[in-house]
Motif scaffolding. Structure first.
Motif, PDB file in Angstrom:
ATOM      1  N   HIS A  39       0.842  -1.178   0.000  1.00 18.82           N
ATOM      2  CA  HIS A  39       0.000   0.000   0.000  1.00 18.82           C
ATOM      3  C   HIS A  39       0.888   1.243   0.000  1.00 18.82           C
ATOM      4  CE1 HIS A  39       0.613  -1.584   4.087  1.00 18.82           C
ATOM      5  NE2 HIS A  39       0.651  -0.332   4.514  1.00 18.82           N
ATOM      6  N   THR A  40       0.380   2.332  -0.536  1.00 15.64           N
ATOM      7  CA  THR A  40       1.213   3.513  -0.764  1.00 15.64           C
ATOM      8  C   THR A  40       1.194   4.497   0.389  1.00 15.64           C
ATOM      9  OG1 THR A  40      -0.644   4.551  -1.929  1.00 15.64           O
ATOM     10  CG2 THR A  40       0.943   3.321  -3.263  1.00 15.64           C
ATOM     11  N   THR A  41       0.194   4.456   1.235  1.00 19.89           N
ATOM     12  CA  THR A  41       0.085   5.377   2.368  1.00 19.89           C
ATOM     13  C   THR A  41      -0.176   4.574   3.642  1.00 19.89           C
ATOM     14  OG1 THR A  41      -2.295   5.668   1.984  1.00 19.89           O
ATOM     15  CG2 THR A  41      -0.793   7.237   0.913  1.00 19.89           C
ATOM     16  N   PRO A  42       0.172   5.134   4.819  1.00 23.14           N
ATOM     17  CA  PRO A  42      -0.111   4.429   6.069  1.00 23.14           C
ATOM     18  C   PRO A  42      -1.604   4.135   6.231  1.00 23.14           C
ATOM     19  CG  PRO A  42       1.407   6.248   6.443  1.00 23.14           C
ATOM     20  CD  PRO A  42       0.922   6.388   5.037  1.00 23.14           C
ATOM     21  N   VAL A  43      -1.907   2.931   6.707  1.00 22.45           N
ATOM     22  CA  VAL A  43      -3.287   2.482   6.881  1.00 22.45           C
ATOM     23  C   VAL A  43      -3.455   1.992   8.318  1.00 22.45           C
ATOM     24  CG1 VAL A  43      -5.039   0.817   6.136  1.00 22.45           C
ATOM     25  CG2 VAL A  43      -3.475   1.814   4.456  1.00 22.45           C
ATOM     26  N   PRO A  44      -4.523   2.393   9.016  1.00 24.46           N
ATOM     27  CA  PRO A  44      -4.727   1.887  10.385  1.00 24.46           C
ATOM     28  C   PRO A  44      -4.961   0.386  10.395  1.00 24.46           C
ATOM     29  CG  PRO A  44      -6.644   3.109   9.619  1.00 24.46           C
ATOM     30  CD  PRO A  44      -5.571   3.328   8.598  1.00 24.46           C
ATOM     31  N   GLY A 193     -22.083 -10.939  10.746  1.00 25.44           N
ATOM     32  CA  GLY A 193     -22.495  -9.554  10.528  1.00 25.44           C
ATOM     33  C   GLY A 193     -21.389  -8.572  10.840  1.00 25.44           C
ATOM     34  N   ALA A 194     -20.659  -8.820  11.934  1.00 23.97           N
ATOM     35  CA  ALA A 194     -19.551  -7.934  12.301  1.00 23.97           C
ATOM     36  C   ALA A 194     -18.486  -7.908  11.207  1.00 23.97           C
ATOM     37  CB  ALA A 194     -18.950  -8.381  13.630  1.00 23.97           C
ATOM     38  N   LEU A 195     -18.200  -9.064  10.616  1.00 22.44           N
ATOM     39  CA  LEU A 195     -17.180  -9.129   9.562  1.00 22.44           C
ATOM     40  C   LEU A 195     -17.660  -8.467   8.280  1.00 22.44           C
ATOM     41  CD1 LEU A 195     -15.833 -12.744  10.158  1.00 22.44           C
ATOM     42  CD2 LEU A 195     -14.697 -10.583  10.677  1.00 22.44           C
ATOM     43  N   ILE A 196     -18.945  -8.573   7.981  1.00 24.85           N
ATOM     44  CA  ILE A 196     -19.475  -7.892   6.789  1.00 24.85           C
ATOM     45  C   ILE A 196     -19.373  -6.379   6.961  1.00 24.85           C
ATOM     46  CG2 ILE A 196     -21.592  -7.392   5.509  1.00 24.85           C
ATOM     47  CD1 ILE A 196     -22.393 -10.296   5.866  1.00 24.85           C
ATOM     48  N   GLY A 197     -19.727  -5.883   8.145  1.00 21.88           N
ATOM     49  CA  GLY A 197     -19.626  -4.447   8.390  1.00 21.88           C
ATOM     50  C   GLY A 197     -18.217  -3.931   8.238  1.00 21.88           C
ATOM     51  N   PHE A 198     -17.234  -4.741   8.656  1.00 21.72           N
ATOM     52  CA  PHE A 198     -15.838  -4.340   8.505  1.00 21.72           C
ATOM     53  C   PHE A 198     -15.358  -4.514   7.070  1.00 21.72           C
ATOM     54  CE2 PHE A 198     -11.362  -5.680   8.392  1.00 21.72           C
ATOM     55  CZ  PHE A 198     -10.770  -4.527   8.870  1.00 21.72           C
ATOM     56  N   LEU A 199     -15.830  -5.555   6.397  1.00 25.10           N
ATOM     57  CA  LEU A 199     -15.361  -5.875   5.052  1.00 25.10           C
ATOM     58  C   LEU A 199     -15.664  -4.749   4.067  1.00 25.10           C
ATOM     59  CD1 LEU A 199     -14.014  -8.084   3.351  1.00 25.10           C
ATOM     60  CD2 LEU A 199     -16.300  -9.039   2.925  1.00 25.10           C
ATOM     61  N   VAL A 200     -16.717  -3.983   4.324  1.00 19.74           N
ATOM     62  CA  VAL A 200     -17.051  -2.852   3.462  1.00 19.74           C
ATOM     63  C   VAL A 200     -15.866  -1.908   3.314  1.00 19.74           C
ATOM     64  CG1 VAL A 200     -18.528  -0.808   3.251  1.00 19.74           C
ATOM     65  CG2 VAL A 200     -19.511  -2.991   4.002  1.00 19.74           C
ATOM     66  N   ARG A 207      -9.130   0.593   3.331  1.00 17.30           N
ATOM     67  CA  ARG A 207      -8.942   1.816   4.112  1.00 17.30           C
ATOM     68  C   ARG A 207      -8.552   1.504   5.550  1.00 17.30           C
ATOM     69  NH1 ARG A 207     -14.438   4.943   3.291  1.00 17.30           N
ATOM     70  NH2 ARG A 207     -13.333   6.478   4.585  1.00 17.30           N
ATOM     71  N   ILE A 208      -8.619   0.223   5.920  1.00 17.43           N
ATOM     72  CA  ILE A 208      -8.265  -0.212   7.267  1.00 17.43           C
ATOM     73  C   ILE A 208      -7.944  -1.696   7.206  1.00 17.43           C
ATOM     74  CG2 ILE A 208     -10.658  -0.747   7.904  1.00 17.43           C
ATOM     75  CD1 ILE A 208     -10.016   0.251  10.734  1.00 17.43           C
TER      76      ILE A 208
END
Length: 474
Positions: A39-44, A193-200, A207-208
């Protein structure tokens, strides 16, 4: 009710992930290194936190809604909290592989001591079983430790580990449904559900990232819940389902172990030769590679679930599919250049292993010299000799390319290695053996002459350059 919980977990996880991205506090950032992290920029890399929060809310609801839920599930809740804490602490500040392994072993031992264990091996579709006795402890620990590390190992491409975790959680939900265990269904649906919300937010371009906290949580969740759903410690179809569904990560882990043993590097040392890296080298985009791996994982998950439908008749088919997948992947991905040349390739790998072991030993000697040297110029003389012996240069030269390495002293060091595309990863691994010595040296003397240093992003490093008193180049 189940759909409401599923939707709620998606919203909680998505909102928490969005807040972490938006806050951008600088904590737990994953910086690119141009070698393995592309990745080109720092990502959390704190994405495990919103997934964990959503899962905890699911545990809280199940405690309120289902009778006796907490009495049965509190060992799993406690140990999942512990394993997430180990990984999340590493995301904030690296702990080192040994510390993390101790934390994993501790969480696994606690779960075993609290009664969640593999006590016997049985025929899941017939009569008879083998009582494991004291062997139950190492087998249980192996199960609980290996799966989190397998998930963490494949967490090298946007969306990969999260997607695999989603398939595994849905598979556990099916297992719970067929086993008539509503608590397993509920918690697995919440995790999905928690993983789907994060996968977005984790799909390419991410982005994370999950981080070690998220990867360990997914792996330990799958391992511990599958034990709970396996009829109180007797190995039945639920564990076989997980093994089959984990076919791609297991193959990737097996390839990585063999590859690193042959190269003479530590098994836990990250590299850029995983299955997803190989697919991209073959011309796949990140999205296409992800779809291909998702498809294989989905097919294997369905094979696993089919064990319940046909009472194990598909087990030979699933086993054969995994075996053929391994052979085909090894050849297609280039791990084996030709089956006819396996012996020659093995001898070549052993020669490279000896060379890497020599480099690692030399790097360790330089690390000791950084402690024993009285002045910077004394260390520099030995360091220059060491780089020449292993084929690395400190200054630009024809046929060499630069590599930048981040040091713990908030500096970036530049070394030069041969510009050989076929051996690029090997040269990165060799140059990396010099970094511990440079970490110690820069802690003692700051920036060293004859070595290119630049302050890391956001660093306020103002230590002077340690200049040798005389030219001591051998």
């Amino acid at each position: 009710m189940m759909w409401l919980l599923f939707t709620g977990a998606i919203l909680v996880s998505a909102l928490g992930t969005w807040l972490i991205i938006r806050q951008n506090s600088g904590l737990g950032m994953d910086h690119p290194d141009q070698h393995r992290k592309l990745h080109t920029t720092p990502v959390p890399r704190l994405g495990g936190l919103p997934v964990f929060v959503a899962l905890c809310l699911g545990f809280a609801f199940a405690t309120w809604w289902l009778p006796d839920f907490f009495a049965q599930w509190w060992p799993i809740i406690l140990t999942n909290l512990l394993i997430f804490s180990v990984g999340f602490a590493d995301d904030l500040r690296p702990l080192g592989a040994r510390v993390k392994l101790v934390g994993q072993i501790g969480a696994a031992c606690i779960l075993y001591a609290l009664g969640i264990s593999i006590d016997s091996l049985s025929n899941p579709f017939g009569e008879g079983q083998i009582v494991l006795g004291w062997w139950g402890l190492p087998i249980t620990l192996l199960w609980l430790i290996s799966i989190p590390n397998i998930i963490n190992l494949i967490d090298g491409m946007d969306g990969l580990a999260t997607g695999f975790g989603l398939f595994l959680s849905l598979t556990l939900a099916f297992v719970g449904h067929f086993a008539r265990m509503p608590d397993v269904v509920l918690i697995s649906v919440v995790m999905s559900g928690a993983l789907i919300g994060f996968l977005v937010f984790n799909l390419p371009p991410a982005r994370i990232f999950l981080g070690d906290g998220g990867a360990y949580l997914i792996g330990f969740f799958v391992a511990s819940v599958s034990l709970l759903s396996s009829n109180k410690g007797t190995i039945i179809a639920s564990l076989l389902v997980v093994i089959i569904a984990l076919g791609v990560p297991i193959l990737d882990t097996l390839f990585a172990i063999i590859r690193r043993l042959l190269r003479g590097v530590p098994i836990f040392r990250a590299d850029a030769q995983h299955i997803h890296h190989r697919l991209m080298l073959l011309g796949f985009s990140k999205a296409k590679a992800l779809i291909a791996l998702y498809t294989v994982c989905l097919v294997l998950s369905l094979f696993g679930i089919s064990l319940f439908w046909n009472r194990g008749l598909s087990l030979p088919i699933a086993t054969a599919a995994l075996f053929l997948l391994g052979l085909g992947a090894a050849r297609y991905l280039g791990y084996v250049r030709s089956w006819r040349e396996v012996r020659a390739q093995f001898r070549e790998a052993l020669n490279r292993r000896r060379d890497m072991l020599y480099t690692a030993a030399y790097g360790k000697v330089l690390e000791w010299e950084a402690e024993r040297s009285l002045e910077a110029d004394e260390f520099l003389m030995l360091f220059r000799l060491g780089t020449e012996r292993i084929g690395v240069k400190l200054a630009p030269a024809a046929g060499f390319r630069p590599l930048d390495f981040s040091l713990i002293t908030d500096l970036t060091c530049r070394l030069y290695v041969p510009d050989d595309a076929d051996m690029a990863d090997r040269w990165v691994a060799k140059a990396d053996q010099l970094i511990p010595a440079l970490n110690l040296a820069t802690e003692r003397w700051g920036r060293l002459s004859d070595i290119e240093f630049t302050p890391a992003a956001g660093s306020l490093d103002s230590r002077p350059i340690a200049t040798p008193k005389a030219n001591l180049t051998p």
